[in-house]
Design a protein around this motif. Structure first.
Motif, PDB file in Angstrom:
ATOM      1  N   UNK A  67      60.904  43.945  35.598  1.00  0.00           N
ATOM      2  CA  UNK A  67      60.783  42.501  35.780  1.00  0.00           C
ATOM      3  C   UNK A  67      59.643  42.151  36.728  1.00  0.00           C
ATOM      4  N   UNK A  68      58.801  43.113  37.031  1.00  0.00           N
ATOM      5  CA  UNK A  68      57.660  42.932  37.916  1.00  0.00           C
ATOM      6  C   UNK A  68      56.524  43.800  37.402  1.00  0.00           C
ATOM      7  N   UNK A  69      55.353  43.643  38.005  1.00  0.00           N
ATOM      8  CA  UNK A  69      54.212  44.498  37.686  1.00  0.00           C
ATOM      9  C   UNK A  69      53.742  45.167  38.964  1.00  0.00           C
ATOM     10  N   UNK A  70      53.468  46.460  38.898  1.00  0.00           N
ATOM     11  CA  UNK A  70      52.895  47.164  40.040  1.00  0.00           C
ATOM     12  C   UNK A  70      51.763  48.044  39.556  1.00  0.00           C
ATOM     13  N   UNK A  71      50.654  47.998  40.288  1.00  0.00           N
ATOM     14  CA  UNK A  71      49.516  48.843  39.941  1.00  0.00           C
ATOM     15  C   UNK A  71      48.767  49.246  41.192  1.00  0.00           C
ATOM     16  N   UNK A  72      48.007  50.324  41.057  1.00  0.00           N
ATOM     17  CA  UNK A  72      47.095  50.748  42.111  1.00  0.00           C
ATOM     18  C   UNK A  72      45.697  50.293  41.727  1.00  0.00           C
ATOM     19  N   UNK A  73      45.080  49.517  42.608  1.00  0.00           N
ATOM     20  CA  UNK A  73      43.709  49.069  42.392  1.00  0.00           C
ATOM     21  C   UNK A  73      42.762  50.009  43.129  1.00  0.00           C
ATOM     22  N   UNK A  74      41.850  50.634  42.397  1.00  0.00           N
ATOM     23  CA  UNK A  74      40.824  51.487  42.985  1.00  0.00           C
ATOM     24  C   UNK A  74      39.523  50.683  42.951  1.00  0.00           C
ATOM     25  N   UNK A  75      39.024  50.312  44.124  1.00  0.00           N
ATOM     26  CA  UNK A  75      37.922  49.360  44.233  1.00  0.00           C
ATOM     27  C   UNK A  75      36.746  50.018  44.942  1.00  0.00           C
ATOM     28  N   UNK A  76      35.584  49.945  44.353  1.00  0.00           N
ATOM     29  CA  UNK A  76      34.395  50.472  45.011  1.00  0.00           C
ATOM     30  C   UNK A  76      33.911  49.473  46.064  1.00  0.00           C
ATOM     31  N   UNK A  77      33.070  49.924  46.987  1.00  0.00           N
ATOM     32  CA  UNK A  77      32.531  49.037  48.015  1.00  0.00           C
ATOM     33  C   UNK A  77      31.850  47.842  47.360  1.00  0.00           C
ATOM     34  N   UNK A  78      32.229  46.646  47.773  1.00  0.00           N
ATOM     35  CA  UNK A  78      31.677  45.431  47.181  1.00  0.00           C
ATOM     36  C   UNK A  78      32.441  44.935  45.966  1.00  0.00           C
ATOM     37  N   UNK A  79      33.372  45.736  45.468  1.00  0.00           N
ATOM     38  CA  UNK A  79      34.174  45.319  44.322  1.00  0.00           C
ATOM     39  C   UNK A  79      35.269  44.353  44.737  1.00  0.00           C
ATOM     40  N   UNK A  80      35.941  43.753  43.745  1.00  0.00           N
ATOM     41  CA  UNK A  80      36.933  42.734  44.062  1.00  0.00           C
ATOM     42  C   UNK A  80      38.056  42.709  43.027  1.00  0.00           C
ATOM     43  N   UNK A  81      39.194  42.141  43.451  1.00  0.00           N
ATOM     44  CA  UNK A  81      40.306  41.900  42.544  1.00  0.00           C
ATOM     45  C   UNK A  81      40.124  40.562  41.849  1.00  0.00           C
ATOM     46  N   UNK A  82      40.795  40.405  40.712  1.00  0.00           N
ATOM     47  CA  UNK A  82      40.818  39.114  40.047  1.00  0.00           C
ATOM     48  C   UNK A  82      41.869  38.222  40.677  1.00  0.00           C
ATOM     49  N   UNK A  83      41.952  36.972  40.244  1.00  0.00           N
ATOM     50  CA  UNK A  83      42.937  36.035  40.806  1.00  0.00           C
ATOM     51  C   UNK A  83      44.355  36.437  40.430  1.00  0.00           C
ATOM     52  N   UNK A  84      45.305  36.055  41.279  1.00  0.00           N
ATOM     53  CA  UNK A  84      46.714  36.340  41.017  1.00  0.00           C
ATOM     54  C   UNK A  84      47.301  35.247  40.130  1.00  0.00           C
ATOM     55  N   UNK A  85      48.071  35.640  39.130  1.00  0.00           N
ATOM     56  CA  UNK A  85      48.726  34.667  38.262  1.00  0.00           C
ATOM     57  C   UNK A  85      50.118  34.323  38.764  1.00  0.00           C
ATOM     58  N   UNK A  86      50.591  35.029  39.798  1.00  0.00           N
ATOM     59  CA  UNK A  86      51.933  34.836  40.329  1.00  0.00           C
ATOM     60  C   UNK A  86      51.902  35.209  41.800  1.00  0.00           C
ATOM     61  N   UNK A  87      53.066  35.383  42.419  1.00  0.00           N
ATOM     62  CA  UNK A  87      53.053  35.858  43.795  1.00  0.00           C
ATOM     63  C   UNK A  87      52.561  37.303  43.806  1.00  0.00           C
ATOM     64  N   UNK A  88      51.912  37.683  44.916  1.00  0.00           N
ATOM     65  CA  UNK A  88      51.264  38.997  44.978  1.00  0.00           C
ATOM     66  C   UNK A  88      51.468  39.619  46.356  1.00  0.00           C
ATOM     67  N   UNK A  89      51.710  40.927  46.355  1.00  0.00           N
ATOM     68  CA  UNK A  89      51.799  41.702  47.598  1.00  0.00           C
ATOM     69  C   UNK A  89      50.743  42.798  47.542  1.00  0.00           C
ATOM     70  N   UNK A  90      50.020  42.976  48.639  1.00  0.00           N
ATOM     71  CA  UNK A  90      48.958  43.975  48.735  1.00  0.00           C
ATOM     72  C   UNK A  90      49.265  44.933  49.882  1.00  0.00           C
ATOM     73  N   UNK A  91      49.060  46.224  49.653  1.00  0.00           N
ATOM     74  CA  UNK A  91      49.222  47.229  50.709  1.00  0.00           C
ATOM     75  C   UNK A  91      48.059  48.208  50.600  1.00  0.00           C
ATOM     76  N   UNK A  92      47.273  48.305  51.672  1.00  0.00           N
ATOM     77  CA  UNK A  92      46.081  49.149  51.644  1.00  0.00           C
ATOM     78  C   UNK A  92      46.467  50.595  51.942  1.00  0.00           C
ATOM     79  N   UNK A  93      46.177  51.488  51.001  1.00  0.00           N
ATOM     80  CA  UNK A  93      46.460  52.913  51.184  1.00  0.00           C
ATOM     81  C   UNK A  93      45.247  53.668  51.705  1.00  0.00           C
ATOM     82  N   UNK A  94      44.070  53.222  51.332  1.00  0.00           N
ATOM     83  CA  UNK A  94      42.821  53.835  51.795  1.00  0.00           C
ATOM     84  C   UNK A  94      41.748  52.759  51.859  1.00  0.00           C
ATOM     85  N   UNK A  95      40.811  52.919  52.802  1.00  0.00           N
ATOM     86  CA  UNK A  95      39.663  52.038  52.859  1.00  0.00           C
ATOM     87  C   UNK A  95      39.929  50.752  53.623  1.00  0.00           C
ATOM     88  N   UNK A  96      39.098  49.752  53.339  1.00  0.00           N
ATOM     89  CA  UNK A  96      39.159  48.475  54.052  1.00  0.00           C
ATOM     90  C   UNK A  96      38.741  47.361  53.104  1.00  0.00           C
TER      91      UNK A  96
END
Length: 280
Positions: A67-96
């Motif tokens: 009933x939810x979606x979970x994914x790992x976003x792997x982002x290069x320096x200068x890269x970005x996420x798209x907009x959230x279509x619902x509520x969103x939780x972010x937890x940084x595992x590596x990087x900044x």
């Protein structure tokens, strides 16, 4: 044109034993009716709408029965996420990463996290190569009387509907609590104890040899990402060896138990729906 394909983070490399097994059609990954174990050797990366210089490993989604979606976003320096279509939780595992939300700019480093309510304009850009756990779901509103502070925060929104605001935090700032009195099993609740939130996200850290005190079965489903260490997970009537990098989905009422093995602590990030009546 420059090649914008994102290379997997170094720490996300497939363990050697999994690399050798998959050549023979073997994997620790397993998909069952009430649970799934997904291991790094079986991960597939793909971009999601709005991503720039980033790829997603979608671990759980409604297509699986979650009933939810979970994914790992792997982002290069200068890269970005798209907009959230619902509520969103972010937890940084590596990087900044730099997060802009509620008209303010925030820096999220390893262990930093953010909750973004539905409809909140936001933008996240990686200051350096980053791996971020992302949880998204449709918000379930809660009707009821509002406090003075909540009434102020809800100006311009439908009366009686309580919604949480933007929250920024750091895991290390949360005082750990012993789980059911066991000092070898510590829990950090990343979201506040407020019924406005319709889910909870915790980290749980086990000393070697520590385990859950009982086999659990409950209405809450789980999304679980192993962050450190290793152990044995019982899911339904099966037992699985698990290690850092693995993802587990548990459906409602799936039998579950975990015990930590090895010489270092085991730690995972775990999601569950919370604060809502089962009929909703």
């Amino acid at each position: 044109m420059a090649d914008r394909r994102v290379k997997p983070a170094k720490n996300a490399a497939t363990p050697f034993q999994d690399q050798t097994l998959h050549h023979l059609g073997q994997t620790r990954s397993s998909l069952q009716a009430d649970h799934a174990l997904l291991t790094p050797d079986s991960f597939v990366r793909a971009p999601l709408p709005g991503m720039e210089g980033a790829l997603a490993i979608v671990h759980a989604a409604p297509a699986m029965g979650a009933a939810f979606t979970q994914y790992t976003a792997e982002i290069e320096a200068g890269g970005s996420l798209g907009p959230a279509e619902s509520e969103r939780f972010l937890f940084v595992m590596e990087g900044k990463a730099h997060l802009q939300a509620s008209g303010e700019k925030h820096v999220l480093a390893k262990g930093g996290y953010a909750y973004l309510p539905p409809g909140e304009p936001s933008a996240l850009c990686a200051a350096e190569a980053a791996r971020i756990a992302v949880i998204e779901k449709a918000y379930q509103s809660l009707d009821g009387p509002l406090s003075a502070a909540q009434s102020e925060a809800q100006k311009g929104r439908p009366g009686g509907i309580r919604k949480p605001g933007v929250l920024i935090g750091e895991e290390d700032s949360i005082v750990p609590q012993a789980f059911m009195g066991d000092q070898a099993l510590l829990v950090r609740a990343l979201l506040p104890d407020d019924p406005a939130f319709d889910f909870a996200v915790n980290t749980m850290t086990y000393q070697p040899g520590a385990s859950l005190p009982m086999v659990e079965s409950h209405i809450m489903e789980h999304g679980l990402l192993m962050l450190e260490g290793e152990g044995i997970y019982r899911l339904g009537d099966r037992w699985y060896p698990v290690a850092a990098g693995d993802f587990i989905w548990m459906a409602p009422y799936c039998l579950q138990w975990f015990g930590a093995l090895g010489k270092v602590p085991a730690k995972y990030l775990i999601y569950k729906p919370w604060n809502r009546h089962p009929l909703r």
